[in-house]
Scaffold this motif. Structure first.
Motif, PDB file in Angstrom:
ATOM      1  N   ASP A  72      -6.059   4.401   2.357  1.00  0.00           N
ATOM      2  CA  ASP A  72      -5.708   3.087   1.805  1.00  0.00           C
ATOM      3  C   ASP A  72      -5.381   2.137   2.947  1.00  0.00           C
ATOM      4  OD1 ASP A  72      -4.943   0.922   0.329  1.00  0.00           O
ATOM      5  OD2 ASP A  72      -3.417   1.962  -0.854  1.00  0.00           O
ATOM      6  N   SER A  73      -6.388   1.423   3.411  1.00  0.00           N
ATOM      7  CA  SER A  73      -6.244   0.505   4.538  1.00  0.00           C
ATOM      8  C   SER A  73      -7.483  -0.361   4.644  1.00  0.00           C
ATOM      9  CB  SER A  73      -6.055   1.300   5.843  1.00  0.00           C
ATOM     10  OG  SER A  73      -6.123   0.434   6.958  1.00  0.00           O
ATOM     11  N   ALA A  74      -7.283  -1.572   5.185  1.00  0.00           N
ATOM     12  CA  ALA A  74      -8.411  -2.456   5.479  1.00  0.00           C
ATOM     13  C   ALA A  74      -8.657  -2.547   6.981  1.00  0.00           C
ATOM     14  CB  ALA A  74      -8.149  -3.848   4.901  1.00  0.00           C
ATOM     15  N   GLU A  75      -8.044  -1.646   7.745  1.00  0.00           N
ATOM     16  CA  GLU A  75      -8.140  -1.696   9.206  1.00  0.00           C
ATOM     17  C   GLU A  75      -9.499  -1.267   9.745  1.00  0.00           C
ATOM     18  OE1 GLU A  75      -4.202   0.073  10.981  1.00  0.00           O
ATOM     19  OE2 GLU A  75      -4.665   1.013   9.052  1.00  0.00           O
ATOM     20  N   ALA A  76     -10.086  -0.256   9.126  1.00  0.00           N
ATOM     21  CA  ALA A  76     -11.246   0.410   9.710  1.00  0.00           C
ATOM     22  C   ALA A  76     -12.517  -0.418   9.559  1.00  0.00           C
ATOM     23  CB  ALA A  76     -11.429   1.777   9.062  1.00  0.00           C
ATOM     24  N   ASN A  77     -13.323  -0.447  10.610  1.00  0.00           N
ATOM     25  CA  ASN A  77     -14.636  -1.099  10.549  1.00  0.00           C
ATOM     26  C   ASN A  77     -15.655  -0.111   9.973  1.00  0.00           C
ATOM     27  OD1 ASN A  77     -15.601   0.617  12.677  1.00  0.00           O
ATOM     28  ND2 ASN A  77     -14.656  -0.750  14.179  1.00  0.00           N
ATOM     29  N   PRO A  78     -16.867  -0.569   9.652  1.00  0.00           N
ATOM     30  CA  PRO A  78     -17.862   0.325   9.024  1.00  0.00           C
ATOM     31  C   PRO A  78     -18.163   1.574   9.838  1.00  0.00           C
ATOM     32  CG  PRO A  78     -18.534  -1.962   8.775  1.00  0.00           C
ATOM     33  CD  PRO A  78     -17.340  -1.976   9.682  1.00  0.00           C
ATOM     34  N   ILE A  79     -18.188   1.461  11.145  1.00  0.00           N
ATOM     35  CA  ILE A  79     -18.477   2.634  11.983  1.00  0.00           C
ATOM     36  C   ILE A  79     -17.357   3.661  11.867  1.00  0.00           C
ATOM     37  CG2 ILE A  79     -18.790   3.430  14.359  1.00  0.00           C
ATOM     38  CD1 ILE A  79     -20.148   0.764  14.964  1.00  0.00           C
ATOM     39  N   ARG A 109       0.834  -1.204   0.000  1.00  0.00           N
ATOM     40  CA  ARG A 109       0.000   0.000   0.000  1.00  0.00           C
ATOM     41  C   ARG A 109       0.871   1.257   0.000  1.00  0.00           C
ATOM     42  NH1 ARG A 109      -5.413  -1.276   1.399  1.00  0.00           N
ATOM     43  NH2 ARG A 109      -5.688  -3.404   2.156  1.00  0.00           N
ATOM     44  N   PHE A 110       1.983   1.209   0.706  1.00  0.00           N
ATOM     45  CA  PHE A 110       2.897   2.350   0.745  1.00  0.00           C
ATOM     46  C   PHE A 110       3.448   2.638  -0.649  1.00  0.00           C
ATOM     47  CE2 PHE A 110       7.298   3.864   0.993  1.00  0.00           C
ATOM     48  CZ  PHE A 110       7.150   5.028   1.727  1.00  0.00           C
ATOM     49  N   ARG A 111       3.849   1.600  -1.363  1.00  0.00           N
ATOM     50  CA  ARG A 111       4.428   1.796  -2.692  1.00  0.00           C
ATOM     51  C   ARG A 111       3.421   2.447  -3.632  1.00  0.00           C
ATOM     52  NH1 ARG A 111       9.369  -0.661  -3.196  1.00  0.00           N
ATOM     53  NH2 ARG A 111       9.873  -2.318  -1.699  1.00  0.00           N
ATOM     54  N   ARG A 112       2.175   2.020  -3.573  1.00  0.00           N
ATOM     55  CA  ARG A 112       1.207   2.634  -4.480  1.00  0.00           C
ATOM     56  C   ARG A 112       0.806   4.030  -4.003  1.00  0.00           C
ATOM     57  NH1 ARG A 112      -3.909  -1.559  -3.977  1.00  0.00           N
ATOM     58  NH2 ARG A 112      -4.706  -0.947  -1.928  1.00  0.00           N
ATOM     59  N   ALA A 113       0.849   4.275  -2.681  1.00  0.00           N
ATOM     60  CA  ALA A 113       0.601   5.628  -2.178  1.00  0.00           C
ATOM     61  C   ALA A 113       1.645   6.587  -2.718  1.00  0.00           C
ATOM     62  CB  ALA A 113       0.607   5.631  -0.654  1.00  0.00           C
ATOM     63  N   CYS A 114       2.907   6.183  -2.681  1.00  0.00           N
ATOM     64  CA  CYS A 114       3.981   7.032  -3.192  1.00  0.00           C
ATOM     65  C   CYS A 114       3.829   7.258  -4.691  1.00  0.00           C
ATOM     66  CB  CYS A 114       5.333   6.416  -2.866  1.00  0.00           C
ATOM     67  SG  CYS A 114       5.717   6.377  -1.110  1.00  0.00           S
ATOM     68  N   VAL A 128      -3.066   0.856  -9.433  1.00  0.00           N
ATOM     69  CA  VAL A 128      -1.981   1.837  -9.316  1.00  0.00           C
ATOM     70  C   VAL A 128      -0.657   1.186  -9.688  1.00  0.00           C
ATOM     71  CG1 VAL A 128      -0.773   3.390  -7.768  1.00  0.00           C
ATOM     72  CG2 VAL A 128      -3.234   3.021  -7.475  1.00  0.00           C
ATOM     73  N   ILE A 129      -0.093   1.625 -10.811  1.00  0.00           N
ATOM     74  CA  ILE A 129       1.229   1.160 -11.252  1.00  0.00           C
ATOM     75  C   ILE A 129       1.985   2.364 -11.773  1.00  0.00           C
ATOM     76  CG2 ILE A 129       2.517  -0.397 -12.758  1.00  0.00           C
ATOM     77  CD1 ILE A 129      -0.011  -2.088 -13.045  1.00  0.00           C
ATOM     78  N   ASP A 130       3.154   2.604 -11.252  1.00  0.00           N
ATOM     79  CA  ASP A 130       3.949   3.742 -11.688  1.00  0.00           C
ATOM     80  C   ASP A 130       4.304   3.597 -13.166  1.00  0.00           C
ATOM     81  OD1 ASP A 130       6.398   5.483 -12.128  1.00  0.00           O
ATOM     82  OD2 ASP A 130       5.961   5.937 -10.024  1.00  0.00           O
ATOM     83  N   GLU A 131       4.254   4.715 -13.871  1.00  0.00           N
ATOM     84  CA  GLU A 131       4.529   4.716 -15.307  1.00  0.00           C
ATOM     85  C   GLU A 131       5.924   4.195 -15.643  1.00  0.00           C
ATOM     86  OE1 GLU A 131       2.482   5.600 -18.005  1.00  0.00           O
ATOM     87  OE2 GLU A 131       0.965   5.386 -16.442  1.00  0.00           O
ATOM     88  N   SER A 141       5.280 -12.824  -3.472  1.00  0.00           N
ATOM     89  CA  SER A 141       4.061 -12.798  -2.674  1.00  0.00           C
ATOM     90  C   SER A 141       3.532 -11.379  -2.529  1.00  0.00           C
ATOM     91  CB  SER A 141       4.329 -13.384  -1.284  1.00  0.00           C
ATOM     92  OG  SER A 141       4.690 -14.743  -1.363  1.00  0.00           O
ATOM     93  N   SER A 142       4.151 -10.438  -3.205  1.00  0.00           N
ATOM     94  CA  SER A 142       3.717  -9.040  -3.159  1.00  0.00           C
ATOM     95  C   SER A 142       2.816  -8.733  -4.348  1.00  0.00           C
ATOM     96  CB  SER A 142       4.936  -8.113  -3.192  1.00  0.00           C
ATOM     97  OG  SER A 142       4.570  -6.805  -3.576  1.00  0.00           O
ATOM     98  N   PRO A 143       1.528  -8.467  -4.125  1.00  0.00           N
ATOM     99  CA  PRO A 143       0.643  -8.131  -5.246  1.00  0.00           C
ATOM    100  C   PRO A 143       1.123  -6.928  -6.048  1.00  0.00           C
ATOM    101  CG  PRO A 143      -0.656  -8.640  -3.297  1.00  0.00           C
ATOM    102  CD  PRO A 143       0.780  -8.566  -2.855  1.00  0.00           C
ATOM    103  N   GLN A 144       1.657  -5.913  -5.370  1.00  0.00           N
ATOM    104  CA  GLN A 144       2.120  -4.729  -6.081  1.00  0.00           C
ATOM    105  C   GLN A 144       3.312  -5.061  -6.968  1.00  0.00           C
ATOM    106  OE1 GLN A 144       0.388  -1.977  -6.039  1.00  0.00           O
ATOM    107  NE2 GLN A 144       1.738  -0.874  -7.438  1.00  0.00           N
TER     108      GLN A 144
END
Length: 288
Positions: free
Chosen positions: A76-83, A17-22, A127-130, A209-212
């Protein structure tokens, strides 16, 4: 009114997630964005990824301690719950969420970036860098990148999966110092953490094993093979299937050998250049 970008990072989640954020922040150019990382260590390294402003905040709940009501957030995170997500949508004047879940649903008062979904207020893109689309000579037959994180040392436990194939090995960011030295001795050729881009662009076949890393390898014209870790999300499996990217589960070496032996017969689909599409979507969403 400020713009923030929160990304989930750490020694148990890695840097995908960090790599695609950058990548997104670099592509946005002179837009003033502060990157919020859930890990102080990588926040201190963000400048080496082209991000001038980065702050470590430890946990996602600390975002309101940095931001003010009415600010804007890319999340960009899967941590947060719906609330928690609903609270964020009410706290920020603009809330852009990045999701890898094919069963996700766009909610009111948010914008969504997804490889699976489309519709009003949704950017269907990855997200893929050019820079990875620039074709370069593939000088390395086979490389292996387990990931930037290996807190449980699962790489070491499963070295028999890959070791006798003699791949070039990419070191990760969250490895212990003694662990790095052991791995350097076990592999004849190693890429340091700072040589990640070189590894991606040089490798004919990347096992990872890294999707990015898989997406970046595919963009570079290589033939990636995805290894599904037990502790990693399975959100990318359907997307990789749509791109004809082979997947190995449970470190089944016989499956890996079979894929490598027939890899020239695999019709990998091409990824699209979507950076400008994402940049335009974000700028319009942020009213820039």
């Amino acid at each position: 009114m400020k713009i923030y970008y929160y990304v989930h990072t750490g020694h148990r989640i890695g840097l995908d997630r960090f790599r695609r954020a950058c990548t997104i922040i670099r592509a946005l150019g002179d837009v003033d964005i502060t990157l919020l990382c859930s890990d102080f260590r990588i926040a201190n390294e963000a400048r080496h990824f082209g991000v001038d402003k980065a702050v470590g905040i430890d946990v996602v709940r600390n975002i309101p301690h940095i931001a003010n009501h009415g600010d804007k957030l890319i999340f960009d995170s899967a941590e947060a719950n719906p609330i928690m997500l609903e609270d964020m949508r009410n706290f920020f004047s603009t809330f852009i969420r990045i999701s890898d879940n094919k069963d996700d649903v766009k909610m009111d008062k948010e914008f969504l970036i997804s490889p699976y979904l489309s519709g009003d207020g949704i950017c269907n893109a990855v997200v893929i860098d050019e820079k990875y689309f620039e074709k370069k000579d593939k000088t390395v037959e086979l490389s292996y990148f387990f990931g930037d994180d290996d807190y449980e040392k699962d790489l070491e436990k499963n070295l028999s999966f890959i070791e006798d194939l003699n791949p070039a090995f990419q070191l990760g960011f969250y490895y212990f110092l003694d662990y790095e030295e052991m791995l350097r001795k076990r592999f004849k050729s190693c890429y340091e953490f700072e040589e990640y881009d070189e590894m991606i662009q040089n490798s004919k076949i990347l096992i990872s094993s890294s999707p990015q890393a898989i997406l970046e390898s595919l963009a570079s014209g290589a033939k990636p093979i995805y290894v599904q870790r037990e502790d990693y999300t399975r959100d990318f499996l359907d997307f990789f299937e749509s791109l004809n990217i082979p997947v190995v589960k449970n470190y089944k070496k016989e499956d890996l050998i079979e894929i490598i032996s027939s890899i020239n017969n695999i019709n990998y689909f091409k990824t699209q250049h979507t950076t400008e599409k994402i940049v335009q979507f974000i700028k319009e969403s942020l009213n820039l």
